[in-house]
Scaffold this motif. Structure first.
Motif, PDB file in Angstrom:
ATOM      1  N   LEU A  18      50.870   9.460   8.271  1.00  0.00           N
ATOM      2  CA  LEU A  18      50.855   8.055   8.659  1.00  0.00           C
ATOM      3  C   LEU A  18      49.757   7.360   8.081  1.00  0.00           C
ATOM      4  N   GLU A  19      49.691   6.779   7.576  1.00  0.00           N
ATOM      5  CA  GLU A  19      48.018   5.672   6.893  1.00  0.00           C
ATOM      6  C   GLU A  19      48.303   4.591   7.525  1.00  0.00           C
ATOM      7  N   GLY A  20      49.436   3.779   8.008  1.00  0.00           N
ATOM      8  CA  GLY A  20      49.072   2.524   8.783  1.00  0.00           C
ATOM      9  C   GLY A  20      50.808   1.832   8.670  1.00  0.00           C
ATOM     10  N   ALA A  21      50.827   0.756   9.475  1.00  0.00           N
ATOM     11  CA  ALA A  21      52.384   0.061   9.741  1.00  0.00           C
ATOM     12  C   ALA A  21      51.697  -1.554   9.915  1.00  0.00           C
ATOM     13  N   ASP A  22      52.266  -2.537   9.637  1.00  0.00           N
ATOM     14  CA  ASP A  22      52.312  -3.590   9.044  1.00  0.00           C
ATOM     15  C   ASP A  22      53.392  -4.276   9.959  1.00  0.00           C
ATOM     16  N   GLY A  23      53.652  -5.410  10.574  1.00  0.00           N
ATOM     17  CA  GLY A  23      55.178  -5.076  10.817  1.00  0.00           C
ATOM     18  C   GLY A  23      55.641  -6.745  11.186  1.00  0.00           C
ATOM     19  N   GLU A  24      56.533  -7.313  11.351  1.00  0.00           N
ATOM     20  CA  GLU A  24      57.001  -8.946  11.626  1.00  0.00           C
ATOM     21  C   GLU A  24      58.007  -8.961  12.268  1.00  0.00           C
ATOM     22  N   GLY A  40      56.558 -35.393  15.137  1.00  0.00           N
ATOM     23  CA  GLY A  40      58.343 -34.039  15.483  1.00  0.00           C
ATOM     24  C   GLY A  40      58.464 -33.276  16.155  1.00  0.00           C
ATOM     25  N   TRP A  41      59.211 -32.388  15.552  1.00  0.00           N
ATOM     26  CA  TRP A  41      59.642 -30.539  16.251  1.00  0.00           C
ATOM     27  C   TRP A  41      59.678 -29.965  15.417  1.00  0.00           C
ATOM     28  N   ALA A  42      59.308 -28.579  16.270  1.00  0.00           N
ATOM     29  CA  ALA A  42      60.521 -27.381  15.132  1.00  0.00           C
ATOM     30  C   ALA A  42      61.769 -26.871  15.946  1.00  0.00           C
ATOM     31  N   GLU A  43      62.431 -26.284  15.372  1.00  0.00           N
ATOM     32  CA  GLU A  43      63.885 -26.291  15.545  1.00  0.00           C
ATOM     33  C   GLU A  43      64.004 -24.874  15.390  1.00  0.00           C
ATOM     34  N   ASP A  44      63.999 -23.963  16.550  1.00  0.00           N
ATOM     35  CA  ASP A  44      64.360 -23.013  17.499  1.00  0.00           C
ATOM     36  C   ASP A  44      65.410 -22.363  15.969  1.00  0.00           C
ATOM     37  N   ASN A  45      65.531 -21.941  15.012  1.00  0.00           N
ATOM     38  CA  ASN A  45      67.047 -20.978  14.290  1.00  0.00           C
ATOM     39  C   ASN A  45      67.000 -19.829  14.735  1.00  0.00           C
ATOM     40  N   GLY A  46      66.674 -19.544  15.520  1.00  0.00           N
ATOM     41  CA  GLY A  46      66.981 -17.927  16.199  1.00  0.00           C
ATOM     42  C   GLY A  46      65.952 -16.590  15.490  1.00  0.00           C
ATOM     43  N   LYS A  47      66.196 -15.641  15.901  1.00  0.00           N
ATOM     44  CA  LYS A  47      65.474 -14.215  15.748  1.00  0.00           C
ATOM     45  C   LYS A  47      65.164 -13.853  14.472  1.00  0.00           C
ATOM     46  N   VAL A  48      63.950 -14.354  14.245  1.00  0.00           N
ATOM     47  CA  VAL A  48      63.665 -13.449  13.254  1.00  0.00           C
ATOM     48  C   VAL A  48      64.462 -11.416  12.823  1.00  0.00           C
ATOM     49  N   LEU A  49      65.060 -10.906  11.988  1.00  0.00           N
ATOM     50  CA  LEU A  49      65.364  -9.799  11.995  1.00  0.00           C
ATOM     51  C   LEU A  49      63.631  -9.025  11.735  1.00  0.00           C
ATOM     52  N   GLN A  50      63.074  -8.156  12.577  1.00  0.00           N
ATOM     53  CA  GLN A  50      62.024  -7.018  13.032  1.00  0.00           C
ATOM     54  C   GLN A  50      61.834  -6.382  11.766  1.00  0.00           C
ATOM     55  N   SER A  51      61.378  -6.309  10.892  1.00  0.00           N
ATOM     56  CA  SER A  51      60.701  -5.634   9.885  1.00  0.00           C
ATOM     57  C   SER A  51      59.365  -4.774   9.905  1.00  0.00           C
ATOM     58  N   GLU A  52      58.818  -3.720   9.565  1.00  0.00           N
ATOM     59  CA  GLU A  52      58.027  -3.134   9.237  1.00  0.00           C
ATOM     60  C   GLU A  52      57.811  -2.794   7.601  1.00  0.00           C
ATOM     61  N   LYS A  53      56.517  -2.676   7.013  1.00  0.00           N
ATOM     62  CA  LYS A  53      55.787  -2.267   6.313  1.00  0.00           C
ATOM     63  C   LYS A  53      55.443  -0.636   6.360  1.00  0.00           C
ATOM     64  N   ILE A  54      56.077   0.310   6.635  1.00  0.00           N
ATOM     65  CA  ILE A  54      55.011   1.606   6.151  1.00  0.00           C
ATOM     66  C   ILE A  54      54.239   2.001   5.838  1.00  0.00           C
ATOM     67  N   ASN A  55      53.447   2.545   5.176  1.00  0.00           N
ATOM     68  CA  ASN A  55      52.728   3.184   4.519  1.00  0.00           C
ATOM     69  C   ASN A  55      51.779   4.528   4.839  1.00  0.00           C
ATOM     70  N   GLY A  56      52.049   5.551   4.229  1.00  0.00           N
ATOM     71  CA  GLY A  56      52.319   6.944   4.428  1.00  0.00           C
ATOM     72  C   GLY A  56      51.619   7.556   3.159  1.00  0.00           C
ATOM     73  N   ARG A  57      51.949   9.482   3.400  1.00  0.00           N
ATOM     74  CA  ARG A  57      51.125   9.814   2.661  1.00  0.00           C
ATOM     75  C   ARG A  57      51.431  11.583   2.807  1.00  0.00           C
ATOM     76  N   VAL A 115      60.991  -1.062   6.646  1.00  0.00           N
ATOM     77  CA  VAL A 115      62.220  -1.067   7.641  1.00  0.00           C
ATOM     78  C   VAL A 115      62.168  -1.973   8.575  1.00  0.00           C
ATOM     79  N   PHE A 116      64.224  -2.855   9.080  1.00  0.00           N
ATOM     80  CA  PHE A 116      64.362  -3.559   9.474  1.00  0.00           C
ATOM     81  C   PHE A 116      65.396  -2.919  10.160  1.00  0.00           C
ATOM     82  N   GLU A 117      65.116  -3.550  11.612  1.00  0.00           N
ATOM     83  CA  GLU A 117      66.125  -3.123  13.132  1.00  0.00           C
ATOM     84  C   GLU A 117      67.689  -3.217  12.136  1.00  0.00           C
ATOM     85  N   VAL A 118      67.996  -2.284  13.248  1.00  0.00           N
ATOM     86  CA  VAL A 118      69.229  -2.059  13.092  1.00  0.00           C
ATOM     87  C   VAL A 118      70.645  -3.548  13.815  1.00  0.00           C
ATOM     88  N   GLY A 119      69.980  -3.808  14.221  1.00  0.00           N
ATOM     89  CA  GLY A 119      70.608  -4.764  15.155  1.00  0.00           C
ATOM     90  C   GLY A 119      72.290  -4.429  15.162  1.00  0.00           C
TER      91      GLY A 119
END
Length: 443
Positions: A18-24, A40-57, A115-119
């Motif tokens: 593993l070299e690194g992992a960046d998640g959202e 103004g206002w911000a509307e909560d439109n639900g959860k962001v599907l968790q994801s990561e960018k995996i860098n390996g070697r 990678v994305f969470e299965v949900g």
């Protein structure tokens, strides 16, 4: 966790550096702003599907082979098990995959993938045969449990083990005696049980065959009952009876079958005076007990996969009984099936943790995959089942009106009355809450 332990990760059992992992993650916020307005206002439109960018070697003389192995694992269909150096074991869905080979860097290659969470799929495909996948995973888990037992069982210390196995088979016979069963299947199953009891002495020399024969009888309970889901009670009874000292008592003479009487005084019969041999025999009993408990949980999963949950929801005497989750003359609802699946999944999670502690990596992986399959199957099929709702009127309401407003059909009036045992069948009072079975989740 030490730095060295974070150097490697794996997907579907294939390791890489593993070299690194960046998640959202976060929330899907939609800003609302208006011309010439200071607020103004911000509307909560639900959860962001968790994801990561995996860098390996991959690194080494066989780096090309290593790269091909991880690419093959990443490009397989469906979600898989990802061992994350920071977050542990997770079920993820692979997205875009890329790799890089450089001329000026020998014996190494880099790889990146999403990678994305299965949900949970809110709109499961009717074409997805999750039940067959569940049964396949259950079969693989049972094979892994049998293999683990075979590896731990000591064939040189079997004194008292035959009596313990015989006691287990007697328990199975007892638990299935009053179940509504299919006559021909029950007759065949009983004959198998008798033949197995007669051959216990020979099977003790072959622990793999012993596990296959006895646990096969346990798993096949679902095949002799009129509905596989009725077998869940048997598996729970087996777990409750053997999750304790029953195995040890069976080999040490502590059960009623091992009690002798002398001068009118009953006492247990010591089975050996050699402390080392006693410890080895006791260990064998523990190994067999663990096989029983693992197999009972696996058999529960197999029974869920073998059950047909599609039922006619027409109101008749056989269908309107109060729901118990096991009495299948009643309608099984989506929330009930999800609850059953969650319960079995929780048991499998416990047994997979125990497998990790014992170092049984193959059994651990099989049980984790089975747990995920149980959740996927029950959640998907629950969406096809009738949904249960609880209705509480704010004033006295005619049952016919409630049937029309909640189900769209006044003919369901009798269903509501019988299901809830209403003492005044024409009306529902404000203090009463009634259960109403609606259409399936996709209806």
């Amino acid at each position: 966790m030490a730095f060295e332990e974070r150097l490697t990760a794996s997907f579907r059992g294939v390791e890489f550096l593993l070299e690194g992992a960046d998640g959202e993650s976060g929330r899907r916020a939609i800003p609302h702003a208006y011309p010439k307005k200071e607020s103004g206002w911000a509307e909560d439109n639900g959860k962001v599907l968790q994801s990561e960018k995996i860098n390996g070697r991959v690194l080494g003389d066989d780096y090309v082979t290593q790269l091909q192995n991880i690419l093959d694992a990443l490009n397989q269909l469906g979600p898989g098990e990802f061992i994350h150096p920071w977050f542990g074991v997770r079920q993820v869905q692979i997205g875009k995959v890329s790799h890089k080979l450089l001329i000026n860097k020998d014996r190494t290659a880099s790889i990146s993938f999403e990678v994305f969470e299965v949900g949970e799929n809110l709109f499961p495909s009717a074409q997805s045969d999750t039940a067959s996948d569940l049964q396949d995973k259950a079969e693989q888990s049972q094979d892994a449990a049998n293999s683990a037992f075979e590896g731990y069982f000591d064939v040189d210390n079997v004194e008292g083990i035959g009596g313990m196995v015989d006691q287990f088979l007697d328990d199975l016979d007892e638990f299935t005696r009053n179940l509504p069963s299919l006559p021909s299947e029950l007759r065949e199953w009983t004959n198998r049980l008798i033949r197995t009891k007669d051959s216990i002495g020979n099977l003790l020399a072959y622990p793999g065959d012993l596990a296959v024969e006895t646990m096969g009888l346990l798993e096949d309970v679902k095949s002799v009952v009129t509905d596989p889901i009725r077998a869940l009670d048997v598996y729970t009874q087996v777990q409750n009876r053997w999750d304790g000292m029953r195995a040890e008592l069976a080999v040490t003479g502590g059960l009623s079958s091992g009690i002798s009487s002398s001068d009118g005084v009953a006492s247990s019969v010591p089975f050996t005076a050699n402390s080392e041999k006693k410890a080895a025999i006791t260990q064998n009993s523990e190994v067999y007990k663990q096989l029983i408990l693992n197999s009972a949980a696996i058999s529960k999963a197999a029974a869920l996969g073998a059950s047909d949950f599609n039922q006619d929801t027409e109101a008749d005497d056989n269908v309107i009984a109060s729901l118990t989750g096991a009495e299948r003359t009643a309608i099984l609802t989506g929330p009930q099936l999800k609850a059953m699946g969650n319960g079995v999944a929780s048991e499998l999670a416990v047994f997979s943790e125990q497998a990790v502690e014992r170092g049984d990596s193959s059994l651990w992986r099989s049980l984790r995959a089975l747990r995920q399959s149980v959740l996927s199957d029950t959640r998907a099929r629950a969406e096809q089942l009738p949904q249960l709702s609880v209705y509480t009127p704010n004033q006295t309401m005619p049952v016919s009106y409630v049937a029309w407003s909640q189900t769209g059909d006044t003919e369901n009036r009798q269903s509501i009355i019988r299901r809830n045992g209403l003492s005044h069948p024409a009306f529902i009072k404000p203090s009463q809450s009634v259960e109403i079975i609606g259409e399936n989740g996709n209806g």
